[in-house]
Write an enzyme that holds these catalytic residues in place. Structure first.
Site, PDB file in Angstrom:
ATOM      1  N   ASP A 202     103.077   8.766  16.086  1.00 15.91           N
ATOM      2  CA  ASP A 202     102.561   7.848  17.265  1.00 15.91           C
ATOM      3  C   ASP A 202     101.388   8.221  17.921  1.00 15.91           C
ATOM      4  OD1 ASP A 202     102.455   5.592  18.972  1.00 15.91           O
ATOM      5  OD2 ASP A 202     104.341   5.270  19.526  1.00 15.91           O
ATOM      6  N   GLN A 205      98.618   6.118  22.633  1.00 15.15           N
ATOM      7  CA  GLN A 205      98.602   6.501  23.969  1.00 15.15           C
ATOM      8  C   GLN A 205      97.374   8.053  23.885  1.00 15.15           C
ATOM      9  OE1 GLN A 205      99.009   5.267  26.699  1.00 15.15           O
ATOM     10  NE2 GLN A 205     100.003   4.143  25.079  1.00 15.15           N
ATOM     11  N   CYS A 366     109.487   0.044  27.377  1.00 10.16           N
ATOM     12  CA  CYS A 366     109.762   0.435  26.114  1.00 10.16           C
ATOM     13  C   CYS A 366     109.953   1.774  25.737  1.00 10.16           C
ATOM     14  CB  CYS A 366     108.568  -0.444  25.198  1.00 10.16           C
ATOM     15  SG  CYS A 366     107.968  -2.041  25.059  1.00 10.16           S
TER      16      CYS A 366
END
Length: 408
Positions: A202, A205, A366
């Site tokens: 992921d 960021q 989250c």
């Protein structure tokens, strides 16, 4: 571009940074949530709607050809930006969430069986937990989480030990959205590859703050989001190894993801288009292409160096605030600071800071499991970008002092 990094030079490119909030100059410290957009991105989106609105890959008239060239040009730019190897390995999505769901349903779901495991970490965003839980529930697989240290670093030895033959997929954050920890994803990829375990990273960021080289990382899947990269919302991409994309069935069906259709069956288009059914967010991806050009013009290496300096300055400043607890002290981290002030709820803290012109996020970000790990229901989070300044950090700390004394 050489010379000392001057954030004031780049601030001029962002119209919103000139505004005031509650009569105070805006201090925007919510960049991990979404980044602001430079004028060139705004102009690119407006230019599409004003000058050449048309659908892509459907028309041979001039507007259609111009729109298609700009849209597919954004794929070329992003492929170079990420060192993707091939533009055809980049599937445009609405963001990281859709990208991970695509892998969950198109890659993992057909392959999982009862007893299989998906390995994640305790620092993951819900978008890198919930899709795996959904497909696990349908297949009898389970989701397991590798632990982290109190400083917020992944226990790599524990992660390696949990890579048993039962693990059929691993999924980790490149950078934590809550505490900024930068995970050693290239090392993790080597561990996974040595055991035949596909790895999804992921990258939401990471892409705005450091150079991402997909060929060097060596993962199987990489998901990213455009709106955190100073581009429009509703944009993102999934990069995947070519063999995975060729083997994966489409997740959505419809127009433009086909080669031929009859009532006897359908022959699908080649990747990436077989995963891109329907009219896409054309303006958004044209804007994302402009954002990539803009960031490349500044230089990610310069951005990372400056943000590291600003993070160190902000960390020292926050540690000087009485009663403040800082979460996540990893040795390698991005410019993200999650914190609480003793006796003040995170939501109250963020609301009162807003009245001082300071925009931070509050809540669980989250990342419920990470909040549970730290034993708190929520934190406040200040996340920095290259257009933020030391003067803004000073204003932030003054606002914190004011709020702390007000609620004492």
């Amino acid at each position: 571009m050489s010379g000392a990094f001057d954030p004031e030079l780049w601030r001029r490119d962002f119209p919103v940074l000139k505004r005031q909030v509650h009569g105070k100059p805006l201090v925007y410290f919510d960049n991990a949530n979404t980044a602001q957009k430079p004028q060139v991105v705004i102009d690119a989106v407006e230019g599409y709607y004003r000058d050449y609105t048309a659908n892509v890959a459907r028309a041979v008239h001039s507007l259609g050809e111009q729109a298609t060239a700009a849209y597919e040009g954004a794929r070329d730019k992003l492929a170079r930006f990420l060192n993707a190897g091939s533009r055809d390995q980049l599937v445009f999505t609405s963001g990281t969430t859709q990208a991970i769901n695509l892998v969950a349903y198109s890659y993992a779901l057909p392959r999982l069986q009862p007893g299989d495991e998906i390995l994640v970490t305790q620092m993951e965003h819900h978008a890198n937990i919930v899709p795996w839980q959904l497909v696990a529930a349908r297949t009898g697989a389970t989701v397991k989480a590798a632990p982290i240290t109190p400083e917020g670093e992944l226990m790599l030895d524990r992660f390696e030990a949990m890579l048993t033959p039962a693990v059929k997929l691993a999924a980790v954050a490149h950078v934590s959205n809550v505490i900024g920890t930068v995970n050693p994803v290239a090392q993790i990829a080597r561990l996974c590859r040595s055991r035949g375990v596909p790895l999804l990273v992921d990258g939401s960021q990471a892409c705005p703050h450091q150079r991402v080289d997909l060929q060097a990382i060596g993962c199987d899947f990489y998901a990213m989001t455009g709106h955190k990269l100073f581009g429009p919302t509703g944009t993102g991409a999934l990069w995947a190894r070519r063999e995975h994309l060729q083997a994966m069935p489409p997740f959505f069906g419809g127009g433009e993801m086909i080669r031929t259709v009859s009532f006897d069956g359908t022959v699908f288009a080649d990747p990436p288009h077989k995963f891109e059914a329907g009219t896409p967010n054309i303006a958004g991806f044209i804007g994302l292409g402009a954002a990539v050009d803009y960031i490349e013009g500044i230089g990610l290496e310069r951005i990372q160096a400056y943000e590291s300096e600003l993070l160190a300055y902000a960390t020292d400043a926050l540690l000087g605030v009485p009663g403040l607890r800082l979460f996540g002290r990893a040795a390698h981290k991005a410019a993200v600071l999650s914190f609480l002030v003793e006796g003040v709820h995170a939501h109250d803290l963020a609301t009162l800071l807003d009245h001082e012109g300071v925009a931070v996020r509050s809540g669980h970000h989250c990342a419920h499991p990470l909040m549970q790990f730290f034993g708190v229901p929520a934190t406040a989070r200040a996340s920095l970008a290259f257009y933020n300044t030391r003067e803004e950090v000073d204003a932030f700390v003054r606002a914190l002092d004011k709020v702390r004394k007000l609620l004492a």
